[in-house]
Design a protein around this motif. Structure first.
Motif, PDB file in Angstrom:
ATOM      1  N   PRO A   1       9.874  64.774 115.931  1.00 36.20           N
ATOM      2  CA  PRO A   1      11.203  64.990 115.214  1.00 36.20           C
ATOM      3  C   PRO A   1      12.322  65.982 115.804  1.00 36.20           C
ATOM      4  O   PRO A   1      13.516  65.607 115.861  1.00 36.20           O
ATOM      5  CB  PRO A   1      10.802  65.544 113.685  1.00 36.20           C
ATOM      6  N   ASP A   2      11.657  66.929 116.648  1.00 36.04           N
ATOM      7  CA  ASP A   2      12.570  67.781 117.430  1.00 36.04           C
ATOM      8  C   ASP A   2      13.258  66.985 118.457  1.00 36.04           C
ATOM      9  O   ASP A   2      14.444  67.130 118.617  1.00 36.04           O
ATOM     10  CB  ASP A   2      12.007  68.981 117.773  1.00 36.04           C
ATOM     11  N   ALA A   3      12.699  66.259 119.115  1.00 35.16           N
ATOM     12  CA  ALA A   3      13.301  65.337 120.220  1.00 35.16           C
ATOM     13  C   ALA A   3      14.255  64.343 119.608  1.00 35.16           C
ATOM     14  O   ALA A   3      15.368  64.089 120.221  1.00 35.16           O
ATOM     15  CB  ALA A   3      12.250  64.688 121.134  1.00 35.16           C
ATOM     16  N   ALA A   4      13.892  63.664 118.555  1.00 36.81           N
ATOM     17  CA  ALA A   4      14.736  62.893 118.003  1.00 36.81           C
ATOM     18  C   ALA A   4      15.918  63.445 117.530  1.00 36.81           C
ATOM     19  O   ALA A   4      17.133  62.756 117.554  1.00 36.81           O
ATOM     20  CB  ALA A   4      14.215  62.092 116.548  1.00 36.81           C
ATOM     21  N   LEU A   5      16.067  64.775 116.946  1.00 38.14           N
ATOM     22  CA  LEU A   5      17.023  65.379 116.419  1.00 38.14           C
ATOM     23  C   LEU A   5      18.026  65.921 117.570  1.00 38.14           C
ATOM     24  O   LEU A   5      19.269  65.747 117.380  1.00 38.14           O
ATOM     25  CB  LEU A   5      16.742  66.667 115.553  1.00 38.14           C
ATOM     26  N   ALA A   6      17.290  66.075 118.532  1.00 37.66           N
ATOM     27  CA  ALA A   6      18.047  66.527 120.016  1.00 37.66           C
ATOM     28  C   ALA A   6      18.962  65.142 120.379  1.00 37.66           C
ATOM     29  O   ALA A   6      20.101  65.462 120.955  1.00 37.66           O
ATOM     30  CB  ALA A   6      17.210  67.274 120.868  1.00 37.66           C
ATOM     31  N   ARG A   7      18.168  64.026 120.319  1.00 41.44           N
ATOM     32  CA  ARG A   7      18.936  62.954 120.639  1.00 41.44           C
ATOM     33  C   ARG A   7      20.237  62.678 119.881  1.00 41.44           C
ATOM     34  O   ARG A   7      21.504  62.154 120.352  1.00 41.44           O
ATOM     35  CB  ARG A   7      17.981  61.534 120.694  1.00 41.44           C
ATOM     36  N   LEU A   8      19.820  62.718 118.405  1.00 40.18           N
ATOM     37  CA  LEU A   8      20.951  62.416 117.282  1.00 40.18           C
ATOM     38  C   LEU A   8      22.116  63.281 117.420  1.00 40.18           C
ATOM     39  O   LEU A   8      23.098  63.062 116.913  1.00 40.18           O
ATOM     40  CB  LEU A   8      20.286  62.343 116.345  1.00 40.18           C
ATOM     41  N   GLN A   9      22.038  64.687 117.987  1.00 33.56           N
ATOM     42  CA  GLN A   9      23.037  65.708 117.986  1.00 33.56           C
ATOM     43  C   GLN A   9      23.683  65.980 116.717  1.00 33.56           C
ATOM     44  O   GLN A   9      24.980  65.611 116.546  1.00 33.56           O
ATOM     45  CB  GLN A   9      23.911  65.460 119.061  1.00 33.56           C
ATOM     46  N   PRO A  10      22.988  66.258 115.696  1.00 37.00           N
ATOM     47  CA  PRO A  10      23.713  66.653 114.107  1.00 37.00           C
ATOM     48  C   PRO A  10      24.815  67.508 114.531  1.00 37.00           C
ATOM     49  O   PRO A  10      24.885  68.488 115.208  1.00 37.00           O
ATOM     50  CB  PRO A  10      22.532  67.106 113.452  1.00 37.00           C
TER      51      PRO A  10
ATOM     52  N   ILE B   1      12.907  71.445 111.527  1.00 41.16           N
ATOM     53  CA  ILE B   1      13.763  72.221 110.615  1.00 41.16           C
ATOM     54  C   ILE B   1      14.182  73.184 111.997  1.00 41.16           C
ATOM     55  O   ILE B   1      15.443  73.888 111.796  1.00 41.16           O
ATOM     56  CB  ILE B   1      12.803  73.153 109.817  1.00 41.16           C
ATOM     57  N   ARG B   2      13.528  73.566 112.816  1.00 39.07           N
ATOM     58  CA  ARG B   2      13.929  74.724 113.907  1.00 39.07           C
ATOM     59  C   ARG B   2      15.018  74.063 114.777  1.00 39.07           C
ATOM     60  O   ARG B   2      15.997  74.669 114.972  1.00 39.07           O
ATOM     61  CB  ARG B   2      12.692  74.837 114.630  1.00 39.07           C
ATOM     62  N   GLN B   3      15.008  72.693 114.825  1.00 39.55           N
ATOM     63  CA  GLN B   3      15.996  71.898 115.733  1.00 39.55           C
ATOM     64  C   GLN B   3      17.143  71.921 114.675  1.00 39.55           C
ATOM     65  O   GLN B   3      18.502  72.332 115.077  1.00 39.55           O
ATOM     66  CB  GLN B   3      15.782  70.621 115.878  1.00 39.55           C
ATOM     67  N   ALA B   4      17.108  71.884 113.400  1.00 45.19           N
ATOM     68  CA  ALA B   4      18.274  71.677 112.437  1.00 45.19           C
ATOM     69  C   ALA B   4      18.940  73.075 112.141  1.00 45.19           C
ATOM     70  O   ALA B   4      20.221  73.001 112.245  1.00 45.19           O
ATOM     71  CB  ALA B   4      17.857  70.984 111.157  1.00 45.19           C
TER      72      ALA B   4
ATOM     73  N   PHE C   1      25.723  70.418 107.804  1.00 45.33           N
ATOM     74  CA  PHE C   1      26.224  71.153 106.552  1.00 45.33           C
ATOM     75  C   PHE C   1      25.113  71.303 105.728  1.00 45.33           C
ATOM     76  O   PHE C   1      25.370  71.979 104.559  1.00 45.33           O
ATOM     77  CB  PHE C   1      27.532  70.530 106.248  1.00 45.33           C
ATOM     78  N   TYR C   2      24.006  70.543 105.755  1.00 44.28           N
ATOM     79  CA  TYR C   2      23.066  70.575 104.752  1.00 44.28           C
ATOM     80  C   TYR C   2      21.735  70.511 105.354  1.00 44.28           C
ATOM     81  O   TYR C   2      21.455  69.653 106.159  1.00 44.28           O
ATOM     82  CB  TYR C   2      23.218  69.594 103.785  1.00 44.28           C
ATOM     83  N   LEU C   3      20.673  71.205 104.929  1.00 45.57           N
ATOM     84  CA  LEU C   3      19.305  71.036 105.238  1.00 45.57           C
ATOM     85  C   LEU C   3      18.467  71.191 104.099  1.00 45.57           C
ATOM     86  O   LEU C   3      18.419  72.274 103.431  1.00 45.57           O
ATOM     87  CB  LEU C   3      18.898  72.040 106.464  1.00 45.57           C
ATOM     88  N   GLY C   4      17.648  70.232 103.697  1.00 48.01           N
ATOM     89  CA  GLY C   4      16.814  70.241 102.705  1.00 48.01           C
ATOM     90  C   GLY C   4      15.586  70.054 102.950  1.00 48.01           C
ATOM     91  O   GLY C   4      15.359  69.060 103.771  1.00 48.01           O
ATOM     92  N   CYS C   5      14.597  70.573 102.358  1.00 51.51           N
ATOM     93  CA  CYS C   5      13.255  70.432 102.782  1.00 51.51           C
ATOM     94  C   CYS C   5      12.132  70.088 101.452  1.00 51.51           C
ATOM     95  O   CYS C   5      12.284  71.231 100.551  1.00 51.51           O
ATOM     96  CB  CYS C   5      12.704  71.617 103.514  1.00 51.51           C
TER      97      CYS C   5
END
Length: 328
Positions: free
Chosen positions: A229-238, A258-261, A267-271
């Motif tokens: 997940p952290d690598a994928a989020l880094a690729r997607l660049q939210p 979550i750490r990456q987010a 604008f939103y992070l839900g868990c």
């Protein structure tokens, strides 16, 4: 990013025009009171009366279609006004209150028409996707396409994501890239959540390194990343137009995401997870160096408290909370 079919309004107008059917584009430019659609809402009308989109939620579409067909005949643009005190509006069905002004433009030839080349450039920008605005001066029927960084007034509207009239009489129609929703965890809740998000105009992406969960069979047609997940989020660049939801409630998968987010402008992070699960999550994140202000960005347990029980109801609660965060 593929836009939902009901949001492909300029695209429909261009296709109808290029097919020889003819097309006009109607755009809400101003509203007052309880008008049901905001400025920038659009309706494409073909030369045979087909339509995609809406300018009033059904109240005045009939009258707008008639004017659109007239504009195709005389090749002239016009601005229509419908209000609660207007007999034409009541005849058209605007019984919900409020006033709207609608710009109607034939596509193609004519001094007042919307040029095909300009509409094609807009459609190409939306497909890229990249932000672009159409700036129209109804007093002179001059139009131009404006990208970010070219006009301070347009930039302000890009940032607020709100089309509207300027004091100088220009109407600025904003076409931002779609909002994005990134979901971590290809669990049952994710199936209705991605479908609902797409209907609301989001371009969704799904992250899950577990092949059995994140399969095309379970999520047909969706963008699925099988990275950690952290690598994928880094690729997607939210960015600031991105919402992120974690659904695995497995620290090995959720915590890296979550750490990456938390390091992004999303604008939103839900868990997903119970109050007790979230308390332990906060302890781990605090130990990792995140501040109370950063941790306060997390919406958990995810979703509005509406008593949701089924996966689809939980998806409704999540999307409702994302909407509330975005709009309020």
């Amino acid at each position: 990013m593929t836009r939902a079919s009901h949001d492909q309004i300029p695209e429909a107008a261009l296709a109808w025009h290029q097919s020889g059917t003819g097309a006009a584009l109607a755009t809400v430019i101003e509203t007052w009171g309880s008008a049901p659609r905001q400025a920038g809402s659009q309706l494409a009308i073909s030369g045979t009366g087909e339509m995609v989109g809406s300018v009033s939620g059904g109240c005045v579409e009939g009258a707008v279609i008639t004017e659109a067909l007239d504009s195709l005949a005389d090749r002239r643009s016009r601005v229509l006004t419908f209000g609660v005190s207007d007999e034409t509006a009541f005849a058209a069905g605007l019984a919900c209150g409020g006033t709207i002004r609608v710009l109607v433009e034939p596509v193609g030839e004519g001094a007042e028409a919307l040029p095909e080349a300009m509409l094609a450039d807009l459609v190409a920008a939306r497909a890229a996707p990249r932000a672009l605005a159409v700036v129209t001066s109804p007093a002179t029927w001059t139009r131009r396409l404006v990208a970010p960084g070219e006009d301070p007034a347009v930039d302000a509207r890009f940032k607020s994501d709100r089309s509207g009239m300027e004091e100088d009489g220009r109407f600025i129609a904003i076409h931002n890239p779609p909002l994005r929703l990134i979901v971590v965890g290809a669990v049952h809740i994710a199936q209705p959540l991605l479908a609902m998000a797409r209907l609301c105009g989001y371009a969704p992406s799904l992250i899950d390194p577990r092949a059995a969960f994140g399969s095309a069979a379970r999520f047909p047609g969706e963008t699925i990343l099988d990275d950690w997940p952290d690598a994928a989020l880094a690729r997607l660049q939210p960015d600031a137009r991105t919402a992120i939801v974690t659904l695995t409630h497995d620290p090995k998968l959720d915590d890296p995401a979550i750490r990456q987010a938390l390091s992004s402008p999303a604008f939103y992070l839900g868990c997903l997870g119970s109050t007790r699960t979230h308390a332990r999550r906060l302890e781990r994140l605090a130990d990792a160096g995140f501040t109370p202000d950063q941790l306060s960005r997390i919406h958990a347990p995810v979703g509005l408290d509406i008593g949701a029980r089924t996966p689809a109801e939980i998806a409704v609660a999540i999307l409702a909370e994302i909407t509330e965060t975005l709009r309020k």
